[in-house]
Design a protein around this motif. Sequence first.
Motif, PDB file in Angstrom:
ATOM      1  N   GLU A  89      35.765 -57.335  81.605  1.00 13.14           N
ATOM      2  CA  GLU A  89      36.205 -57.693  80.265  1.00 13.14           C
ATOM      3  C   GLU A  89      35.032 -57.659  79.293  1.00 13.14           C
ATOM      4  OE1 GLU A  89      38.473 -60.523  83.143  1.00 13.14           O
ATOM      5  OE2 GLU A  89      36.462 -59.663  82.949  1.00 13.14           O
ATOM      6  N   CYS A  97      39.490 -54.551  78.667  1.00 12.95           N
ATOM      7  CA  CYS A  97      39.389 -54.702  80.113  1.00 12.95           C
ATOM      8  C   CYS A  97      39.325 -53.311  80.712  1.00 12.95           C
ATOM      9  CB  CYS A  97      40.586 -55.475  80.657  1.00 12.95           C
ATOM     10  SG  CYS A  97      40.705 -55.492  82.459  1.00 12.95           S
ATOM     11  N   TRP A 157      46.604 -60.520  80.483  1.00 12.55           N
ATOM     12  CA  TRP A 157      45.503 -61.343  80.005  1.00 12.55           C
ATOM     13  C   TRP A 157      45.874 -62.810  80.201  1.00 12.55           C
ATOM     14  CZ3 TRP A 157      40.709 -59.875  78.595  1.00 12.55           C
ATOM     15  CH2 TRP A 157      40.503 -58.536  78.253  1.00 12.55           C
ATOM     16  N   TYR A 158      44.936 -63.557  80.736  1.00 10.96           N
ATOM     17  CA  TYR A 158      45.067 -64.989  80.918  1.00 10.96           C
ATOM     18  C   TYR A 158      43.878 -65.673  80.254  1.00 10.96           C
ATOM     19  CZ  TYR A 158      48.568 -63.984  84.530  1.00 10.96           C
ATOM     20  OH  TYR A 158      49.676 -63.548  85.208  1.00 10.96           O
ATOM     21  N   ARG A 159      43.988 -66.968  80.013  1.00 11.31           N
ATOM     22  CA  ARG A 159      42.861 -67.707  79.476  1.00 11.31           C
ATOM     23  C   ARG A 159      42.773 -69.073  80.134  1.00 11.31           C
ATOM     24  NH1 ARG A 159      44.986 -68.642  73.227  1.00 11.31           N
ATOM     25  NH2 ARG A 159      46.602 -70.218  73.692  1.00 11.31           N
ATOM     26  N   ILE A 195      49.026 -56.955  73.176  1.00 12.88           N
ATOM     27  CA  ILE A 195      48.461 -56.318  74.349  1.00 12.88           C
ATOM     28  C   ILE A 195      48.856 -54.847  74.360  1.00 12.88           C
ATOM     29  CG2 ILE A 195      50.418 -56.922  75.839  1.00 12.88           C
ATOM     30  CD1 ILE A 195      48.406 -57.255  78.146  1.00 12.88           C
ATOM     31  N   LEU A 223      43.460 -56.468  74.244  1.00 13.78           N
ATOM     32  CA  LEU A 223      44.146 -57.601  73.646  1.00 13.78           C
ATOM     33  C   LEU A 223      43.621 -57.760  72.226  1.00 13.78           C
ATOM     34  CD1 LEU A 223      46.198 -59.906  74.191  1.00 13.78           C
ATOM     35  CD2 LEU A 223      44.216 -61.382  74.621  1.00 13.78           C
ATOM     36  N   TYR A 283      38.744 -65.683  78.570  1.00 16.78           N
ATOM     37  CA  TYR A 283      39.877 -64.793  78.736  1.00 16.78           C
ATOM     38  C   TYR A 283      39.638 -63.860  79.911  1.00 16.78           C
ATOM     39  CZ  TYR A 283      41.906 -66.356  74.350  1.00 16.78           C
ATOM     40  OH  TYR A 283      42.479 -67.119  73.362  1.00 16.78           O
ATOM     41  N   TYR A 284      40.633 -63.777  80.803  1.00 17.99           N
ATOM     42  CA  TYR A 284      40.531 -63.008  82.034  1.00 17.99           C
ATOM     43  C   TYR A 284      41.549 -61.885  82.064  1.00 17.99           C
ATOM     44  CZ  TYR A 284      37.869 -67.007  83.823  1.00 17.99           C
ATOM     45  OH  TYR A 284      36.939 -67.996  84.016  1.00 17.99           O
ATOM     46  N   CYS A 285      41.134 -60.760  82.576  1.00 13.24           N
ATOM     47  CA  CYS A 285      42.017 -59.627  82.794  1.00 13.24           C
ATOM     48  C   CYS A 285      42.566 -59.680  84.214  1.00 13.24           C
ATOM     49  CB  CYS A 285      41.249 -58.323  82.571  1.00 13.24           C
ATOM     50  SG  CYS A 285      42.221 -56.819  82.758  1.00 13.24           S
ATOM     51  N   TRP A 303      41.213 -59.726  89.568  1.00 15.84           N
ATOM     52  CA  TRP A 303      40.774 -60.465  88.390  1.00 15.84           C
ATOM     53  C   TRP A 303      39.387 -60.026  87.970  1.00 15.84           C
ATOM     54  CZ3 TRP A 303      43.871 -63.904  85.845  1.00 15.84           C
ATOM     55  CH2 TRP A 303      44.996 -64.388  86.526  1.00 15.84           C
TER      56      TRP A 303
END
Length: 115
Positions: free
Chosen positions: A6, A22, A36-38, A69, A80, A93-95, A105
């Motif tokens: 990321e 990402c 995408w997560y956070r 997205i 994102l 923020y994670y892909c 991840w």
Amino acid sequence: QVQLVESGGGLVQPEGSLRLSCAASRNIFSGNTMGWYRQVPGKERELVARINNGGYTNYADSVKGRFTISRDNAKNTVYLQINSLKPEDTARYYCNAVFIRSSYWGQGTQVTVSS
């Protein structure tokens, strides 16, 4: 194995914008879903947005209308776009990449919203 990296995070003022990227180590055409997560320290990681290989998307209620997205399979990259940033958007923020038999991840990129 798939590696996800990321980038694009940083320190931004409220109402500002960022575009997170990402980059995947292989062709993501075979991916069922990219997301995408956070996460904030001490709290659960939460879903922000997802997109499948057909381009269908969904978003958390908290980001609808502000986050978008998208994916570019030719570049093996998922994006994102974040607009109208709020202090409560501050998080790492994670892909995420989900394939038929496995998921992967990235290490995350920090977004901090502050005046």
